[in-house]
Design a protein around this motif. Structure first.
Motif, PDB file in Angstrom:
ATOM      1  N   THR A 249     -13.326 -46.095 -36.557  1.00 12.95           N
ATOM      2  CA  THR A 249     -12.091 -45.457 -36.102  1.00 12.95           C
ATOM      3  C   THR A 249     -11.866 -45.754 -34.626  1.00 12.95           C
ATOM      4  O   THR A 249     -12.834 -45.914 -33.861  1.00 12.95           O
TER       5      THR A 249
ATOM      6  N   ASP B 278      -6.846 -43.089 -35.001  1.00  6.79           N
ATOM      7  CA  ASP B 278      -6.803 -41.649 -35.278  1.00  6.79           C
ATOM      8  C   ASP B 278      -5.461 -41.003 -34.922  1.00  6.79           C
ATOM      9  O   ASP B 278      -5.272 -39.818 -35.133  1.00  6.79           O
ATOM     10  N   LYS B 279      -4.510 -41.806 -34.411  1.00  7.00           N
ATOM     11  CA  LYS B 279      -3.160 -41.301 -34.171  1.00  7.00           C
ATOM     12  C   LYS B 279      -2.115 -42.136 -34.902  1.00  7.00           C
ATOM     13  O   LYS B 279      -0.980 -42.270 -34.457  1.00  7.00           O
ATOM     14  N   ASP B 280      -2.522 -42.665 -36.037  1.00  9.29           N
ATOM     15  CA  ASP B 280      -1.613 -43.465 -36.860  1.00  9.29           C
ATOM     16  C   ASP B 280      -0.754 -42.524 -37.706  1.00  9.29           C
ATOM     17  O   ASP B 280      -1.222 -41.957 -38.688  1.00  9.29           O
TER      18      ASP B 280
ATOM     19  N   TYR C  59      -4.330 -41.381 -42.289  1.00  9.11           N
ATOM     20  CA  TYR C  59      -5.699 -41.560 -42.769  1.00  9.11           C
ATOM     21  C   TYR C  59      -5.921 -40.903 -44.132  1.00  9.11           C
ATOM     22  O   TYR C  59      -6.451 -41.531 -45.059  1.00  9.11           O
ATOM     23  N   ASP C  60      -5.519 -39.637 -44.282  1.00  8.32           N
ATOM     24  CA  ASP C  60      -5.847 -38.874 -45.490  1.00  8.32           C
ATOM     25  C   ASP C  60      -5.336 -39.518 -46.771  1.00  8.32           C
ATOM     26  O   ASP C  60      -6.001 -39.457 -47.814  1.00  8.32           O
TER      27      ASP C  60
ATOM     28  N   GLN D 168      -9.323 -47.640 -38.728  1.00 12.53           N
ATOM     29  CA  GLN D 168      -8.208 -46.698 -38.717  1.00 12.53           C
ATOM     30  C   GLN D 168      -8.002 -46.161 -37.305  1.00 12.53           C
ATOM     31  O   GLN D 168      -8.963 -45.852 -36.602  1.00 12.53           O
TER      32      GLN D 168
ATOM     33  N   LYS E 199      -8.686 -43.022 -46.067  1.00 12.77           N
ATOM     34  CA  LYS E 199      -9.681 -42.112 -46.651  1.00 12.77           C
ATOM     35  C   LYS E 199      -9.857 -42.368 -48.145  1.00 12.77           C
ATOM     36  O   LYS E 199     -10.978 -42.285 -48.674  1.00 12.77           O
TER      37      LYS E 199
ATOM     38  N   ALA F 118     -10.090 -44.350 -31.197  1.00 14.05           N
ATOM     39  CA  ALA F 118      -9.492 -43.171 -30.571  1.00 14.05           C
ATOM     40  C   ALA F 118      -8.147 -43.511 -29.934  1.00 14.05           C
ATOM     41  O   ALA F 118      -7.990 -44.559 -29.297  1.00 14.05           O
TER      42      ALA F 118
END
Length: 365
Positions: free
Chosen positions: A313, A287-289, A294-295, A285, A299, A315
């Protein structure tokens, strides 16, 4: 002849004398412009050629035609180990160093199938395919029905169940009809999926989504996937689903899977969604998608798989950051990344980890 006639004749002669000089000037400028265009094209081609995707060991490449369960043909891109000398081949927006139709090297080779995302193509993950083939794998990527040339299937069942069936058909073709099928070890098959391709690989591996929940979720949530389904007037947003569109048969030949920025992850919230996933899973994933948050996606899958998943992940990575590095010409929107993100460097690290994952979990018995 009167004075006016004499003047007109004199003007005509002057114009005729001037035309050759004018023609020479036009010809000269045209020649200079043509030369400048040729030079610019040569420079651009040289830059693209010199920055071609490459691999540590020689990799062969070919595009063949396979057929799905209904007999409909689709393109299949194949990368594999070879002994032939690679050359630069144009791949749509970049060059890659491959030996076109070179001989297949090795025996008992693992097979990794790659499922691209919506609007993608067989070369959407060409750098990963090169890395895997260089490490001794055969890699096959089907051109799904929702590709960059035609995305009309997005609103239809072919976008969901059709993709999964196409992945199965790809494995069928590689094990039975591909010219090098006898050099593949049928007990060593892995799969990689990006975006909706992640959904495709999960369902092919045995995950069971609750497609009936998609309409309710999209009614209460704004997300890129929901916007796309609304725009395409997808059957998933109807109160009742067509019979059979929520049934997925697990392909038990798949022994390990890698999922990147999975789309429709929110459809796997049911308690039994992953009961049939018994193989190792690596999940990626950015982290700025913002397209596939993500949630509500990764997730959900991470929580559902628990200890079965190796979560990674990246960055500063956005959704498109998982696509093949664009090289020096970053003209398309898919080439844009969040600030301070180097796609080529990130992919170098990611591809190595994916390679290591498959090497560990597709070991020869």
């Amino acid at each position: 002849m009167n004075h006016d006639q004499t003047s007109a004749k004199s003007a005509d002669l002057t114009t005729l004398r001037a035309r050759p000089h004018l023609g020479k000037k036009i010809g000269k400028w045209f020649g200079l412009l043509t030369l400048a265009f040729v030079v610019i094209v040569a420079i651009v081609a040289g830059v693209l050629y010199s920055t071609a995707l490459s691999s540590e060991k020689p990799v062969g490449f070919q595009v063949v035609r396979a057929v799905d369960a209904e007999g409909k043909p689709f393109a299949l891109g194949i990368w594999y180990p070879t002994t032939a000398q690679p050359t630069s081949k144009w791949a749509g927006s970049f060059f890659m160093q491959v030996a076109s139709n070179g001989p297949i090297a090795g025996h008992d080779l693992p097979l990794v199938v790659i499922s691209h995302g919506t609007g993608g193509s067989i070369t959407s993950h060409a750098d990963l395919a090169l890395a895997l083939a260089s490490a001794g794998n055969v890699v096959a990527t089907p051109m799904h029905l929702d590709n960059f040339q035609d995305m009309s299937s997005v609103g239809t069942p072919a976008y969901i169940t059709g993709r999964t069936q196409q992945l199965r058909a790809t494995i069928d073709h590689m094990l039975a009809k591909w010219e090098g099928h006898q050099q593949i070890d049928s007990d060593r098959i892995g799969a990689y999926g990006f975006s909706i391709g992640g959904f495709t690989v999960l369902t092919a591996a045995g995950a069971q989504p609750d497609l009936a929940s998609v309409a309710k979720y999209c009614t209460n949530n704004r997300e890129f996937a929901c916007d796309m389904l609304r725009e395409s007037k997808s059957f998933l947003l109807n109160a009742e689903l067509p019979v059979g569109t929520d049934k997925f048969e697990a392909d038990t030949r798949i022994k390990a899977i890698v999922i990147a920025a999975p789309g429709l992850g929110f459809s796997f919230k049911a308690a039994n969604a992953f009961d049939n996933i018994h193989m190792p899973v690596q999940l990626w994933q950015g982290d700025k998608d913002l397209s596939v948050p993500y949630d509500s996606n990764a997730k959900v899958i991470q929580d559902g798989l628990g200890h079965k998943v190796d979560f990674q992940t990246i960055a500063n990575a956005g959704h498109n950051s998982f696509l093949v590095p664009c090289g020096p010409l970053k003209l398309a929107p898919i080439c844009s990344d969040p600030e301070q993100f180097d796609r080529a460097t990130a992919h170098h690290d990611m591809n190595k980890k994916i390679n290591d994952f498959f090497a560990k979990n597709l070991k020869k018995k």
